[in-house]
Write a protein that holds these residues in place. Sequence first.
Motif, PDB file in Angstrom:
ATOM      1  N   ALA A   1       0.834  -1.214   0.000  1.00  0.00           N
ATOM      2  CA  ALA A   1       0.000   0.000   0.000  1.00  0.00           C
ATOM      3  C   ALA A   1       0.862   1.255   0.000  1.00  0.00           C
ATOM      4  CB  ALA A   1      -0.919  -0.022   1.217  1.00  0.00           C
ATOM      5  N   THR A   2       1.976   1.218   0.729  1.00  0.00           N
ATOM      6  CA  THR A   2       2.880   2.370   0.760  1.00  0.00           C
ATOM      7  C   THR A   2       3.515   2.602  -0.605  1.00  0.00           C
ATOM      8  OG1 THR A   2       3.380   1.967   3.100  1.00  0.00           O
ATOM      9  CG2 THR A   2       4.917   3.349   1.865  1.00  0.00           C
ATOM     10  N   ALA A   3       3.953   1.516  -1.236  1.00  0.00           N
ATOM     11  CA  ALA A   3       4.573   1.642  -2.558  1.00  0.00           C
ATOM     12  C   ALA A   3       3.593   2.214  -3.574  1.00  0.00           C
ATOM     13  CB  ALA A   3       5.074   0.273  -3.020  1.00  0.00           C
ATOM     14  N   LEU A   4       2.359   1.725  -3.560  1.00  0.00           N
ATOM     15  CA  LEU A   4       1.344   2.243  -4.480  1.00  0.00           C
ATOM     16  C   LEU A   4       1.033   3.707  -4.157  1.00  0.00           C
ATOM     17  CD1 LEU A   4      -1.115  -0.808  -4.598  1.00  0.00           C
ATOM     18  CD2 LEU A   4       0.495  -0.072  -6.383  1.00  0.00           C
ATOM     19  N   GLY A   5       1.015   4.025  -2.872  1.00  0.00           N
ATOM     20  CA  GLY A   5       0.754   5.396  -2.468  1.00  0.00           C
ATOM     21  C   GLY A   5       1.836   6.348  -2.934  1.00  0.00           C
ATOM     22  N   VAL A   6       3.089   5.907  -2.868  1.00  0.00           N
ATOM     23  CA  VAL A   6       4.204   6.748  -3.323  1.00  0.00           C
ATOM     24  C   VAL A   6       4.082   7.006  -4.825  1.00  0.00           C
ATOM     25  CG1 VAL A   6       6.697   6.809  -3.677  1.00  0.00           C
ATOM     26  CG2 VAL A   6       5.778   6.062  -1.476  1.00  0.00           C
ATOM     27  N   VAL A   7       3.716   5.962  -5.580  1.00  0.00           N
ATOM     28  CA  VAL A   7       3.528   6.144  -7.028  1.00  0.00           C
ATOM     29  C   VAL A   7       2.419   7.144  -7.294  1.00  0.00           C
ATOM     30  CG1 VAL A   7       2.809   4.997  -9.149  1.00  0.00           C
ATOM     31  CG2 VAL A   7       4.370   3.838  -7.580  1.00  0.00           C
ATOM     32  N   TRP A   8       1.315   7.018  -6.551  1.00  0.00           N
ATOM     33  CA  TRP A   8       0.190   7.969  -6.695  1.00  0.00           C
ATOM     34  C   TRP A   8       0.602   9.389  -6.334  1.00  0.00           C
ATOM     35  CZ3 TRP A   8      -2.163  10.197  -2.191  1.00  0.00           C
ATOM     36  CH2 TRP A   8      -3.256  11.027  -2.470  1.00  0.00           C
ATOM     37  N   ALA A   9       1.376   9.516  -5.248  1.00  0.00           N
ATOM     38  CA  ALA A   9       1.771  10.845  -4.783  1.00  0.00           C
ATOM     39  C   ALA A   9       2.750  11.513  -5.735  1.00  0.00           C
ATOM     40  CB  ALA A   9       2.388  10.747  -3.388  1.00  0.00           C
ATOM     41  N   ARG A  10       3.572  10.711  -6.402  1.00  0.00           N
ATOM     42  CA  ARG A  10       4.590  11.287  -7.283  1.00  0.00           C
ATOM     43  C   ARG A  10       4.126  11.376  -8.727  1.00  0.00           C
ATOM     44  NH1 ARG A  10       7.118  14.477  -5.127  1.00  0.00           N
ATOM     45  NH2 ARG A  10       8.803  14.366  -6.647  1.00  0.00           N
ATOM     46  N   GLU A  11       2.884  10.979  -9.008  1.00  0.00           N
ATOM     47  CA  GLU A  11       2.379  11.016 -10.372  1.00  0.00           C
ATOM     48  C   GLU A  11       2.326  12.459 -10.883  1.00  0.00           C
ATOM     49  OE1 GLU A  11      -1.675   9.836 -10.910  1.00  0.00           O
ATOM     50  OE2 GLU A  11      -1.213   8.818 -12.780  1.00  0.00           O
ATOM     51  N   PRO A  12       2.952  12.755 -12.002  1.00  0.00           N
ATOM     52  CA  PRO A  12       2.968  14.157 -12.493  1.00  0.00           C
ATOM     53  C   PRO A  12       1.568  14.598 -12.909  1.00  0.00           C
ATOM     54  CG  PRO A  12       3.846  12.671 -14.152  1.00  0.00           C
ATOM     55  CD  PRO A  12       3.672  11.850 -12.904  1.00  0.00           C
ATOM     56  N   LYS A  13       1.315  15.895 -12.681  1.00  0.00           N
ATOM     57  CA  LYS A  13       0.018  16.444 -13.059  1.00  0.00           C
ATOM     58  C   LYS A  13      -0.107  16.479 -14.593  1.00  0.00           C
ATOM     59  CE  LYS A  13      -0.323  19.421  -9.012  1.00  0.00           C
ATOM     60  NZ  LYS A  13      -0.447  20.825  -8.530  1.00  0.00           N
ATOM     61  N   LYS A  14      -1.280  16.094 -15.078  1.00  0.00           N
ATOM     62  CA  LYS A  14      -1.523  16.117 -16.525  1.00  0.00           C
ATOM     63  C   LYS A  14      -1.927  17.530 -16.957  1.00  0.00           C
ATOM     64  CE  LYS A  14      -3.032  11.290 -16.734  1.00  0.00           C
ATOM     65  NZ  LYS A  14      -4.128  10.380 -17.103  1.00  0.00           N
ATOM     66  N   GLU A  15      -1.224  18.021 -17.947  1.00  0.00           N
ATOM     67  CA  GLU A  15      -1.517  19.353 -18.421  1.00  0.00           C
ATOM     68  C   GLU A  15      -2.627  19.294 -19.466  1.00  0.00           C
ATOM     69  OE1 GLU A  15       1.947  21.176 -19.862  1.00  0.00           O
ATOM     70  OE2 GLU A  15       3.036  21.112 -17.973  1.00  0.00           O
ATOM     71  N   LEU A  16      -3.534  20.235 -19.365  1.00  0.00           N
ATOM     72  CA  LEU A  16      -4.628  20.308 -20.333  1.00  0.00           C
ATOM     73  C   LEU A  16      -4.089  20.885 -21.662  1.00  0.00           C
ATOM     74  CD1 LEU A  16      -7.495  21.730 -18.100  1.00  0.00           C
ATOM     75  CD2 LEU A  16      -7.172  19.372 -18.862  1.00  0.00           C
ATOM     76  N   VAL A  17      -4.403  20.188 -22.713  1.00  0.00           N
ATOM     77  CA  VAL A  17      -3.951  20.622 -24.054  1.00  0.00           C
ATOM     78  C   VAL A  17      -5.151  21.175 -24.789  1.00  0.00           C
ATOM     79  CG1 VAL A  17      -2.860  19.946 -26.200  1.00  0.00           C
ATOM     80  CG2 VAL A  17      -2.149  18.868 -24.043  1.00  0.00           C
ATOM     81  N   SER A  18      -5.080  22.418 -25.175  1.00  0.00           N
ATOM     82  CA  SER A  18      -6.195  23.013 -25.902  1.00  0.00           C
ATOM     83  C   SER A  18      -6.196  22.552 -27.349  1.00  0.00           C
ATOM     84  CB  SER A  18      -6.093  24.544 -25.857  1.00  0.00           C
ATOM     85  OG  SER A  18      -4.854  24.954 -26.374  1.00  0.00           O
ATOM     86  N   ALA A  19      -7.385  22.353 -27.871  1.00  0.00           N
ATOM     87  CA  ALA A  19      -7.506  21.855 -29.244  1.00  0.00           C
ATOM     88  C   ALA A  19      -7.147  22.942 -30.239  1.00  0.00           C
ATOM     89  CB  ALA A  19      -8.956  21.411 -29.478  1.00  0.00           C
TER      90      ALA A  19
END
Length: 293
Positions: free
Chosen positions: A275-293
């Motif tokens: 659970a800690t390992a999965l949590g670290v992956v979730w916490a370090r996941e980069p924010k997705k930038e919105l791409v305008s069409a």
Amino acid sequence: MLRTWHRPLVLFGWTMAILIPVALIGLLVDDRTVVNSPIWLKPLKFAVSLTIYAFTLAWLLTYLKKFQRVGWWAGTVLAVAGALEMVVIVGQVLRGRRSHFNFETPLDTALFSIMGSTIVVLWVTHAVVAVLLWRTKIENEALSWSIRLGLVISFLGLGVGFLMTQPKPGQALDGGTLGAHTVGAPDGGAYMALTGWSTEHGDLRVGHFVGMHALQVLPVVIALLGARANTKLAWVVSGSFLGIFLLVTWQALRGQSLVQPDGTTLLALAGIIVATALGVVWAREPKKELVSA
């Protein structure tokens, strides 16, 4: 910088720090034992733990922007309660008597009752400080949450002490002792070096120690991570620490030594690690930038 810290807690912390070498000398020159343990080991462990605890709280109280007077009084009462408890512990050492769970004589009973009262006061004042700091905004959000959650977990860790005062199976007051650190056998069996924790049965001091020092471990971990730390990671690290605290406390309540885990305990530990390992992956996941069409 120390001059801005909570002075009564700083004074208490330095007093406990001075007690450490005194207790070490006691271990070297005094061969008396209580409950199969060197008589000066308990003052040494308490002095080390309370030194860290007092200086940590003295530092944390500097963050208060509101209710500073309430925080000052809570810290002062906490320091006085801790000092009184240590006076009883060291006094009993000098008398060659057991300090905890001792009802052998009227004096021993009175002294343990005083200790019980100081523990309640310490627990309540810790809760007051926790509420004040929970409501205090700290610029570093990750550090702020590590402090808040550390205070909650340490509050729970301090509360484990109350479980030790409950009668254990087979205990009777006419034996002069009521309550114990050990679950599944009387205190005084085989124990680990330095910590004194039982190597054969459950020991509630493990959860008490782990929980109480969440207040130091969590902020230090977040501080060491520096810019890599964020609020999510603070929650993940705190949740992992809480899981370990609950696990070792549950293990002790089942009468199982820390060093002799069964399959159920190991499975629970594996679950916390995953659970800690999965949590670290979730916490370090980069924010997705919105791409305008």
